[in-house]
Motif scaffolding. Structure first.
Motif, short mmCIF file in Angstrom:
data_model
loop_
_atom_site.label_atom_id
_atom_site.label_comp_id
_atom_site.label_asym_id
_atom_site.label_seq_id
_atom_site.Cartn_x
_atom_site.Cartn_y
_atom_site.Cartn_z
N GLY A 166 38.97 -26.51 -43.99
CA GLY A 166 40.48 -25.63 -43.83
C GLY A 166 39.44 -23.90 -44.05
N HIS A 167 38.37 -24.10 -45.10
CA HIS A 167 38.10 -22.96 -45.06
C HIS A 167 36.94 -22.27 -44.47
CE1 HIS A 167 41.49 -22.26 -47.74
NE2 HIS A 167 41.42 -24.13 -47.97
N THR A 168 36.93 -23.27 -43.50
CA THR A 168 35.28 -22.74 -42.49
C THR A 168 36.31 -21.44 -42.09
OG1 THR A 168 35.28 -24.85 -41.95
CG2 THR A 168 34.07 -23.20 -39.94
N ARG A 176 44.12 -12.55 -44.47
CA ARG A 176 44.34 -13.65 -45.81
C ARG A 176 44.55 -15.31 -45.93
NH1 ARG A 176 43.08 -11.31 -50.81
NH2 ARG A 176 41.63 -9.75 -49.53
N CYS A 177 43.75 -15.70 -46.45
CA CYS A 177 44.03 -17.11 -46.45
C CYS A 177 44.61 -17.58 -48.28
CB CYS A 177 42.58 -18.04 -46.21
SG CYS A 177 42.79 -19.34 -46.62
N GLY A 178 45.12 -18.21 -47.76
CA GLY A 178 45.85 -19.12 -49.56
C GLY A 178 44.08 -18.66 -50.59
N CYS A 179 43.54 -19.07 -50.06
CA CYS A 179 41.66 -19.12 -50.76
C CYS A 179 41.87 -17.84 -52.09
CB CYS A 179 41.08 -20.03 -50.57
SG CYS A 179 40.59 -19.14 -49.44
N GLY A 180 42.00 -17.07 -51.28
CA GLY A 180 41.86 -15.39 -51.55
C GLY A 180 41.26 -15.12 -50.24
N GLY A 183 40.42 -15.18 -43.45
CA GLY A 183 40.17 -15.50 -41.80
C GLY A 183 39.54 -16.93 -41.75
N CYS A 184 40.14 -17.32 -42.88
CA CYS A 184 40.14 -18.95 -43.17
C CYS A 184 40.64 -19.59 -41.53
CB CYS A 184 40.07 -19.88 -44.16
SG CYS A 184 38.95 -19.28 -45.72
N LEU A 185 40.13 -21.44 -41.40
CA LEU A 185 40.86 -21.82 -40.56
C LEU A 185 42.65 -21.76 -40.65
CD1 LEU A 185 40.72 -23.33 -37.78
CD2 LEU A 185 40.34 -25.24 -39.29
ZN LIG Z 1 40.14 -19.98 -46.80
#
Ligand SMILES: [Zn+2]
Length: 324
Positions: A166-168, A176-180, A183-185
């Motif tokens: 999911g973080h590709t 922004r992605c939840g991971c920080g 542009g993550c999937l």
């Molecule tokens: Zn991410």
């Protein structure tokens, strides 16, 4: 018949299942509230009680159970058997010795595994991944989890952190992605991202049946509601699934190039949209991969639904225990 316990440690519920690890059958299962606000010590106590209870309720003895596997929603240190970061549980559980605590409280050998890697292992052994040696799993729900089987083995990487598909990255300048990261999937094709596309279409006043289906209440728009509209022929809803499938396909194309999977499994609640999502993923990888025989890569829906995780982690516990 070899039996192990598979547990799903969820933010809301704790589920424990007795699994026949040779057939993948769930023989008996119980679920109780996690009560995560009480803190990790209390939760671990409840887990241990649940495991002993499930054995007793199934009419079994402790010595009939080989080991316990716990599927954990977050980052683990597999070597030390600790949780490092569980974003959905209060306190996030830094350096909690989950493995050894459960072993001590139950007297049974215990193994940990990330929850989506547990699903990956379950689908590979007894579900949509059966019979092939290299598999990628995307589990699409609130976020996008992932997992990899490479050359007939669950891929772990450093401390079991490998497989976060999911973080590709789709676009390094993306949202922004939840991971920080940006542009993550997950920021493009998770359940909330799909719902947001529906909300945007309705609030922009585009002609779509999503508006009537949600009673003009944007908060009621879900991926499921959009899928319903798409199945009834709504063009905007179909376009939304096309887009989500395209982004998933772009990420899957990178996975094809890196591991040469024979099968890509799409699971999680959003995968219930079926061909609406699978079709565009297939088309995208066929268009965007040249360096491997992409026409041989199958894109399929998961098969074990809610049981994949407990089956997969029970099998993992059996394997881990056998290696000792
Ligand atoms: Zn991410």
């Amino acid at each position: 018949m070899k039996k192990c316990i598979g547990c799903d440690l969820g933010g809301t519920n704790l589920r424990a299942a007795i699994v026949n690890v040779e057939s993948g059958d769930v023989l008996y299962q119980m679920s109780i509230p996690t009560l995560a606000r009480e803190g990790h010590d209390a939760v671990m106590g409840r887990m241990a009680d649940l495991f002993l209870q499930v054995i007793q309720s199934a009419g079994m003895q402790k010595d009939e159970i080989g080991s316990i596997g716990i599927g954990v929603p977050g980052v683990l240190d597999l070597e030390n058997g600790e949780t490092l970061f569980l974003p959905n549980l209060p306190g996030t559980w830094p350096h909690v010795p989950l493995r050894d605590t459960i072993t001590r409280l139950t007297g049974l050998p215990t193994a940990l595994l990330n929850d989506v890697r547990s699903i990956t292992n379950g689908e590979w052994r007894f579900g949509a991944g059966r019979g092939v040696d290299t598999v990628a799993v995307f589990a699409i729900g609130t976020g996008i989890g992932g997992g990899l089987i490479v050359n007939g083995q669950l891929h772990l990487g450093i401390g079991g952190t490998g497989g976060e598909l999911g973080h590709t990255m789709i676009d390094f300048n993306g949202p922004r992605c939840g991971c920080g990261n940006d542009g993550c999937l997950e920021a493009y094709a998770s359940g909330p991202a799909i719902a947001a596309m529906g909300m945007k279409a309705v609030s922009q006043g585009r002609t779509t049946s999503i508006a009537e289906l949600c009673d003009y209440d944007l908060n009621r728009i879900t991926p499921k509601l959009i899928a319903k509209a798409a199945e009834a022929g709504d063009e905007i809803a179909k376009e939304i699934y096309e887009k989500a499938g395209f982004y998933l396909g772009i990420a899957a194309a990178s996975i094809c190039a890196s591991i040469g999977p024979r099968r890509i499994i799409i699971g999680g609640g959003v995968a219930q949209a079926g061909e609406l999502l699978l079709g565009p993923i297939r088309r995208t990888i066929r268009e965007r991969v040249y360096v491997m025989p992409v026409e041989q890569v199958e894109v399929v829906q998961s098969q074990l639904s809610d049981n994949a995780g407990v089956i997969g982690v029970a099998c993992w516990a059996a394997l881990t225990n056998d290696r000792k």
